[in-house]
Design a protein around this motif. Structure first.
Motif, PDB file in Angstrom:
ATOM      1  N   LYS A  41     -18.015  11.265  12.639  1.00 21.56           N
ATOM      2  CA  LYS A  41     -17.795  10.942  14.054  1.00 21.56           C
ATOM      3  C   LYS A  41     -17.603  12.233  14.828  1.00 21.56           C
ATOM      4  CE  LYS A  41     -15.594   6.379  13.887  1.00 21.56           C
ATOM      5  NZ  LYS A  41     -14.389   5.623  14.300  1.00 21.56           N
ATOM      6  N   PRO A  42     -17.901  12.224  16.115  1.00 25.01           N
ATOM      7  CA  PRO A  42     -17.661  13.446  16.903  1.00 25.01           C
ATOM      8  C   PRO A  42     -16.178  13.688  17.108  1.00 25.01           C
ATOM      9  CG  PRO A  42     -18.434  11.672  18.319  1.00 25.01           C
ATOM     10  CD  PRO A  42     -18.515  11.161  16.917  1.00 25.01           C
ATOM     11  N   LEU A  43     -15.856  14.892  17.503  1.00 24.20           N
ATOM     12  CA  LEU A  43     -14.483  15.215  17.860  1.00 24.20           C
ATOM     13  C   LEU A  43     -14.016  14.294  18.985  1.00 24.20           C
ATOM     14  CD1 LEU A  43     -14.565  19.107  17.959  1.00 24.20           C
ATOM     15  CD2 LEU A  43     -13.035  17.746  16.553  1.00 24.20           C
ATOM     16  N   GLU A  44     -12.845  13.688  18.783  1.00 20.61           N
ATOM     17  CA  GLU A  44     -12.302  12.794  19.799  1.00 20.61           C
ATOM     18  C   GLU A  44     -11.085  13.447  20.437  1.00 20.61           C
ATOM     19  OE1 GLU A  44     -12.549   9.368  16.551  1.00 20.61           O
ATOM     20  OE2 GLU A  44     -11.702   8.641  18.422  1.00 20.61           O
TER      21      GLU A  44
ATOM     22  N   ASP B   1     -20.229   4.271  24.629  1.00 17.93           N
ATOM     23  CA  ASP B   1     -21.455   4.994  24.952  1.00 17.93           C
ATOM     24  C   ASP B   1     -21.199   6.489  24.769  1.00 17.93           C
ATOM     25  OD1 ASP B   1     -23.242   5.884  27.921  1.00 17.93           O
ATOM     26  OD2 ASP B   1     -23.992   5.596  25.897  1.00 17.93           O
ATOM     27  N   GLN B   2     -21.969   7.095  23.846  1.00 17.89           N
ATOM     28  CA  GLN B   2     -21.761   8.503  23.542  1.00 17.89           C
ATOM     29  C   GLN B   2     -22.464   9.349  24.587  1.00 17.89           C
ATOM     30  OE1 GLN B   2     -22.352   9.221  19.400  1.00 17.89           O
ATOM     31  NE2 GLN B   2     -22.066  11.423  19.574  1.00 17.89           N
ATOM     32  N   GLN B   3     -21.712  10.188  25.281  1.00 18.36           N
ATOM     33  CA  GLN B   3     -22.280  10.958  26.384  1.00 18.36           C
ATOM     34  C   GLN B   3     -22.964  12.237  25.938  1.00 18.36           C
ATOM     35  OE1 GLN B   3     -20.001  11.134  30.133  1.00 18.36           O
ATOM     36  NE2 GLN B   3     -18.336  10.198  28.984  1.00 18.36           N
ATOM     37  N   VAL B   4     -22.632  12.712  24.746  1.00 24.16           N
ATOM     38  CA  VAL B   4     -23.245  13.934  24.221  1.00 24.16           C
ATOM     39  C   VAL B   4     -23.761  13.612  22.826  1.00 24.16           C
ATOM     40  CG1 VAL B   4     -22.874  16.339  23.583  1.00 24.16           C
ATOM     41  CG2 VAL B   4     -21.663  15.367  25.547  1.00 24.16           C
ATOM     42  N   LYS B   5     -25.053  13.820  22.638  1.00 23.84           N
ATOM     43  CA  LYS B   5     -25.661  13.443  21.367  1.00 23.84           C
ATOM     44  C   LYS B   5     -26.420  14.599  20.736  1.00 23.84           C
ATOM     45  CE  LYS B   5     -26.332   8.538  22.300  1.00 23.84           C
ATOM     46  NZ  LYS B   5     -27.295   7.425  22.398  1.00 23.84           N
ATOM     47  N   GLN B   6     -26.205  14.768  19.439  1.00 23.68           N
ATOM     48  CA  GLN B   6     -27.012  15.698  18.659  1.00 23.68           C
ATOM     49  C   GLN B   6     -27.750  14.823  17.644  1.00 23.68           C
ATOM     50  OE1 GLN B   6     -23.238  18.424  18.332  1.00 23.68           O
ATOM     51  NE2 GLN B   6     -24.994  19.615  17.586  1.00 23.68           N
ATOM     52  N   ASN B   7     -29.017  14.608  17.897  1.00 20.86           N
ATOM     53  CA  ASN B   7     -29.747  13.589  17.146  1.00 20.86           C
ATOM     54  C   ASN B   7     -30.145  14.019  15.741  1.00 20.86           C
ATOM     55  OD1 ASN B   7     -29.729  11.524  19.131  1.00 20.86           O
ATOM     56  ND2 ASN B   7     -31.241  12.680  20.295  1.00 20.86           N
ATOM     57  N   ALA B  95     -14.997  19.143  34.849  1.00 23.62           N
ATOM     58  CA  ALA B  95     -13.647  19.472  35.323  1.00 23.62           C
ATOM     59  C   ALA B  95     -12.749  19.905  34.179  1.00 23.62           C
ATOM     60  CB  ALA B  95     -13.033  18.265  36.042  1.00 23.62           C
ATOM     61  N   GLY B  96     -13.318  20.665  33.260  1.00 27.64           N
ATOM     62  CA  GLY B  96     -12.534  21.213  32.172  1.00 27.64           C
ATOM     63  C   GLY B  96     -12.388  20.323  30.960  1.00 27.64           C
ATOM     64  N   LYS B  97     -12.732  19.059  31.071  1.00 25.49           N
ATOM     65  CA  LYS B  97     -12.600  18.160  29.928  1.00 25.49           C
ATOM     66  C   LYS B  97     -13.897  18.176  29.138  1.00 25.49           C
ATOM     67  CE  LYS B  97     -12.025  13.294  28.764  1.00 25.49           C
ATOM     68  NZ  LYS B  97     -11.822  11.935  29.282  1.00 25.49           N
ATOM     69  N   SER B  98     -13.809  18.581  27.863  1.00 20.39           N
ATOM     70  CA  SER B  98     -14.997  18.722  27.024  1.00 20.39           C
ATOM     71  C   SER B  98     -15.248  17.478  26.184  1.00 20.39           C
ATOM     72  CB  SER B  98     -14.854  19.936  26.095  1.00 20.39           C
ATOM     73  OG  SER B  98     -14.896  21.143  26.819  1.00 20.39           O
ATOM     74  N   THR B  99     -16.509  17.100  26.119  1.00 24.63           N
ATOM     75  CA  THR B  99     -16.963  16.015  25.256  1.00 24.63           C
ATOM     76  C   THR B  99     -17.902  16.615  24.227  1.00 24.63           C
ATOM     77  OG1 THR B  99     -16.831  14.449  27.101  1.00 24.63           O
ATOM     78  CG2 THR B  99     -18.119  13.785  25.177  1.00 24.63           C
TER      79      THR B  99
END
Lengths: 116, 110
Positions: A41-44, B1-7, B95-99
């Motif tokens: 899973k991605p970092l949460e 819903d995943q906003q950042v994807k590495q396929n 705004a500084g929040k990383s996904t």
């Protein structure tokens, strides 16, 4: 010590135990973060603190309780956890929480938590 | 819903060749993009970043490209070295929040 340190590195606990994870940053940063990384899973993002004030709680269950006594220290208090909470818990810090280059985060090595 | 994807969960390249890691995002509010590298038993380390006002940023062997219209960014490593073998995470900030994305495991074969 330099950078971001986390203790303990490994933790095994029962569901009725109470334990705490500790994070310390030696970078003079003002923002600190807790992340959870489960397998595949991605970092949460869990929590964000900026100048000791909590600015983000990403719908984290109350069995996880963060504490930030100052800008250099961050704790994650754990109680009555579930086996599905087993994961790698990462702490990070950054200069601030908005604007370039404040987005660049420095991570600790993580605590590998296993809940039995 | 995943906003950042590495396929691509994994990528294998020969030493000396180019490694291209890809990342797609959905949120047009993201204004800063970062790549992190993670070795086993260590936390992620910051590698390179790019602001949304740029389309390319280069740092030694590492170049990040941003295509805002396609909401796509890529990391190019050239030449690839065995020491580059690690998990690479892309992250997008608003705004500084990383996904973060799921990560791509790169293996560089000698």
């Amino acid at each position: 010590e330099t950078g971001v340190t986390q203790t303990p590195r490994h933790l095994v606990m029962g569901m009725t135990n109470k334990k705490s994870l500790k994070c310390e940053q030696h970078l003079g940063h003002n923002a600190m973060y807790w992340y959870k990384q489960s397998a595949k899973k991605p970092l949460e993002l869990m929590f964000v603190y900026n100048f000791k004030e909590q600015t983000e709680n990403n719908s984290v269950p109350s069995r996880f309780s963060p504490e930030c006594p100052n800008s250099s220290h961050l704790f994650l208090h754990l109680h009555t956890l579930q086996p599905e909470d087993s994961a790698l818990y990462l702490c990070a810090s950054s200069l601030g929480t908005s604007g370039t280059p404040y987005n660049e985060q420095f991570f600790g090595p993580g605590t590998r938590l296993t809940v039995l | 819903d995943q906003q950042v994807k590495q396929n691509s969960p994994s990528l294998s390249v020969q030493e000396g060749r180019i490694s291209i890691l890809n990342c797609d995002y959905t949120n047009s509010m993201f204004d800063y993009f970062l790549w992190y590298k993670k070795y086993p038993a260590e936390g992620p380390t910051f590698l390179i970043s790019i602001s949304s006002i740029k389309d390319k940023n280069e740092d030694g062997r590492f170049t990040v490209f941003l295509n805002k219209s396609a909401k796509h960014l890529s990391l190019h490593i050239v030449p690839s070295q065995p020491g580059d073998s690690a998990v690479y995470f892309c992250a997008a900030a608003d705004a500084g929040k990383s996904t973060f994305g799921d990560g791509t495991t790169l293996t560089v074969k000698p």
